[in-house]
Write a protein that holds these residues in place. Structure first.
Motif, PDB file in Angstrom:
ATOM      1  N   ALA A  33      23.871 -36.011  24.489  1.00 21.13           N
ATOM      2  CA  ALA A  33      24.602 -36.304  25.729  1.00 21.13           C
ATOM      3  C   ALA A  33      23.674 -36.735  26.868  1.00 21.13           C
ATOM      4  N   MET A  34      22.401 -36.344  26.803  1.00 19.81           N
ATOM      5  CA  MET A  34      21.457 -36.684  27.866  1.00 19.81           C
ATOM      6  C   MET A  34      20.403 -37.701  27.432  1.00 19.81           C
ATOM      7  N   ALA A  35      20.411 -38.088  26.179  1.00 16.56           N
ATOM      8  CA  ALA A  35      19.420 -39.049  25.680  1.00 16.56           C
ATOM      9  C   ALA A  35      19.530 -40.350  26.466  1.00 16.56           C
ATOM     10  N   GLY A  36      18.379 -40.854  26.914  1.00 17.04           N
ATOM     11  CA  GLY A  36      18.336 -42.088  27.685  1.00 17.04           C
ATOM     12  C   GLY A  36      18.433 -41.895  29.186  1.00 17.04           C
ATOM     13  N   LEU A  37      18.715 -40.668  29.620  1.00 16.55           N
ATOM     14  CA  LEU A  37      18.791 -40.382  31.055  1.00 16.55           C
ATOM     15  C   LEU A  37      17.449 -39.869  31.557  1.00 16.55           C
ATOM     16  N   TRP A  38      17.191 -40.054  32.841  1.00 21.01           N
ATOM     17  CA  TRP A  38      15.917 -39.685  33.457  1.00 21.01           C
ATOM     18  C   TRP A  38      16.010 -38.321  34.109  1.00 21.01           C
ATOM     19  N   GLU A  39      14.865 -37.624  34.153  1.00 20.90           N
ATOM     20  CA  GLU A  39      14.837 -36.275  34.713  1.00 20.90           C
ATOM     21  C   GLU A  39      13.449 -35.937  35.229  1.00 20.90           C
ATOM     22  N   PHE A  40      13.379 -34.761  35.852  1.00 18.12           N
ATOM     23  CA  PHE A  40      12.107 -34.148  36.220  1.00 18.12           C
ATOM     24  C   PHE A  40      11.652 -33.339  35.014  1.00 18.12           C
ATOM     25  N   PRO A  41      10.417 -33.499  34.537  1.00 18.14           N
ATOM     26  CA  PRO A  41       9.969 -32.721  33.383  1.00 18.14           C
ATOM     27  C   PRO A  41       9.889 -31.232  33.701  1.00 18.14           C
ATOM     28  N   GLY A  42      10.228 -30.419  32.719  1.00 13.30           N
ATOM     29  CA  GLY A  42      10.212 -28.966  32.888  1.00 13.30           C
ATOM     30  C   GLY A  42      10.962 -28.301  31.758  1.00 13.30           C
ATOM     31  N   GLY A  43      11.363 -27.045  31.976  1.00 16.72           N
ATOM     32  CA  GLY A  43      12.080 -26.334  30.930  1.00 16.72           C
ATOM     33  C   GLY A  43      12.366 -24.893  31.277  1.00 16.72           C
ATOM     34  N   LYS A  44      12.710 -24.124  30.261  1.00 15.34           N
ATOM     35  CA  LYS A  44      13.125 -22.725  30.426  1.00 15.34           C
ATOM     36  C   LYS A  44      11.930 -21.786  30.571  1.00 15.34           C
ATOM     37  N   LEU A  45      12.167 -20.698  31.272  1.00 18.27           N
ATOM     38  CA  LEU A  45      11.172 -19.634  31.359  1.00 18.27           C
ATOM     39  C   LEU A  45      11.122 -18.885  30.039  1.00 18.27           C
ATOM     40  N   GLU A  46       9.934 -18.436  29.670  1.00 15.88           N
ATOM     41  CA  GLU A  46       9.789 -17.554  28.521  1.00 15.88           C
ATOM     42  C   GLU A  46       9.850 -16.117  29.027  1.00 15.88           C
ATOM     43  N   PRO A  47      10.177 -15.148  28.161  1.00 17.95           N
ATOM     44  CA  PRO A  47      10.279 -13.752  28.604  1.00 17.95           C
ATOM     45  C   PRO A  47       9.001 -13.293  29.320  1.00 17.95           C
ATOM     46  N   GLY A  48       9.184 -12.679  30.492  1.00 21.39           N
ATOM     47  CA  GLY A  48       8.070 -12.138  31.255  1.00 21.39           C
ATOM     48  C   GLY A  48       7.276 -13.169  32.039  1.00 21.39           C
ATOM     49  N   GLU A  49       7.697 -14.416  32.009  1.00 21.28           N
ATOM     50  CA  GLU A  49       6.962 -15.493  32.664  1.00 21.28           C
ATOM     51  C   GLU A  49       7.510 -15.744  34.066  1.00 21.28           C
ATOM     52  N   GLY A  50       6.619 -15.990  35.023  1.00 22.77           N
ATOM     53  CA  GLY A  50       7.027 -16.357  36.372  1.00 22.77           C
ATOM     54  C   GLY A  50       7.340 -17.841  36.446  1.00 22.77           C
ATOM     55  N   CYS A  51       8.061 -18.241  37.488  1.00 24.04           N
ATOM     56  CA  CYS A  51       8.482 -19.643  37.621  1.00 24.04           C
ATOM     57  C   CYS A  51       7.302 -20.603  37.714  1.00 24.04           C
ATOM     58  N   ARG A  52       6.349 -20.312  38.577  1.00 25.25           N
ATOM     59  CA  ARG A  52       5.217 -21.228  38.752  1.00 25.25           C
ATOM     60  C   ARG A  52       4.378 -21.318  37.462  1.00 25.25           C
ATOM     61  N   GLU A  53       4.213 -20.184  36.805  1.00 19.66           N
ATOM     62  CA  GLU A  53       3.492 -20.142  35.528  1.00 19.66           C
ATOM     63  C   GLU A  53       4.212 -21.007  34.491  1.00 19.66           C
ATOM     64  N   ALA A  54       5.547 -20.944  34.482  1.00 18.67           N
ATOM     65  CA  ALA A  54       6.346 -21.719  33.534  1.00 18.67           C
ATOM     66  C   ALA A  54       6.219 -23.222  33.800  1.00 18.67           C
ATOM     67  N   VAL A  55       6.142 -23.613  35.065  1.00 17.02           N
ATOM     68  CA  VAL A  55       5.972 -25.042  35.380  1.00 17.02           C
ATOM     69  C   VAL A  55       4.674 -25.550  34.753  1.00 17.02           C
ATOM     70  N   HIS A  56       3.585 -24.818  34.967  1.00 17.93           N
ATOM     71  CA  HIS A  56       2.295 -25.226  34.399  1.00 17.93           C
ATOM     72  C   HIS A  56       2.378 -25.362  32.872  1.00 17.93           C
ATOM     73  N   ARG A  57       2.974 -24.362  32.203  1.00 19.28           N
ATOM     74  CA  ARG A  57       3.081 -24.386  30.743  1.00 19.28           C
ATOM     75  C   ARG A  57       3.948 -25.547  30.270  1.00 19.28           C
ATOM     76  N   GLU A  58       5.106 -25.710  30.885  1.00 17.18           N
ATOM     77  CA  GLU A  58       6.034 -26.770  30.462  1.00 17.18           C
ATOM     78  C   GLU A  58       5.424 -28.157  30.637  1.00 17.18           C
ATOM     79  N   ILE A  59       4.743 -28.392  31.738  1.00 21.49           N
ATOM     80  CA  ILE A  59       4.153 -29.715  31.982  1.00 21.49           C
ATOM     81  C   ILE A  59       3.021 -29.982  30.990  1.00 21.49           C
ATOM     82  N   LEU A  60       2.262 -28.964  30.659  1.00 23.61           N
ATOM     83  CA  LEU A  60       1.209 -29.122  29.657  1.00 23.61           C
ATOM     84  C   LEU A  60       1.819 -29.433  28.291  1.00 23.61           C
ATOM     85  N   GLU A  61       2.899 -28.711  27.914  1.00 24.08           N
ATOM     86  CA  GLU A  61       3.552 -28.931  26.621  1.00 24.08           C
ATOM     87  C   GLU A  61       4.220 -30.306  26.548  1.00 24.08           C
TER      88      GLU A  61
END
Length: 144
Positions: free
Chosen positions: A31-59
């Protein structure tokens, strides 16, 4: 019931004097294939928001970033994506690496930071209000 927390980055070519925004084109779900977005994703258990941004962008992009200010949304959890999830977004600048579409995306594009250029992309509908907030914050000099 709390919304699922998602995080993302509005990656600029420079936090100090931004002229371009890195946008990412999704490959899934269908349903979202071909649409544009800001890269990112879900938090993992015990992870803070800023920490998750760093991990998601690296992945997803294979780069390290320095975070700037948050692009504040109307909710405590940021911006509503749907009835189940909300996304917090931070400005970011690449500090190491060259971005590549490694996961969930097939194309990355540096887009001029102006409304006509950004609005020419087919954004995921929930991300479009964030695009406008990014433009307003950039104009106000509120990226760091």
């Amino acid at each position: 019931m709390a919304l699922k927390q998602i995080v993302a980055a509005a990656i600029l070519d420079s936090l100090e004097q931004p002229t371009k925004l890195l946008s990412a084109r999704r490959t899934a779900p269908e349903a979202m294939a071909g649409l544009w977005e800001f890269p990112g994703g879900k938090l993992e258990p015990g992870e803070g928001c800023r920490e998750a941004v760093h991990r998601e962008i690296l992945e997803e992009l294979g780069v390290k970033v320095r975070l700037g200010s948050e692009v504040f949304g109307p909710l405590e959890q940021g911006w509503a994506l749907n009835e189940h999830a909300a996304m917090r977004v931070w400005f970011a600048e690449i500090t190491d690496g060259t971005p590549q579409a490694l996961e969930d995306h097939d194309l990355l594009e540096w887009v001029d930071l102006d409304a006509p250029a950004l609005e020419s992309l087919a954004w995921i509908p929930a991300d479009l209000p964030i695009v406008h907030a990014v433009l307003a914050d950039v104009e106000a000099g509120a990226t760091r």
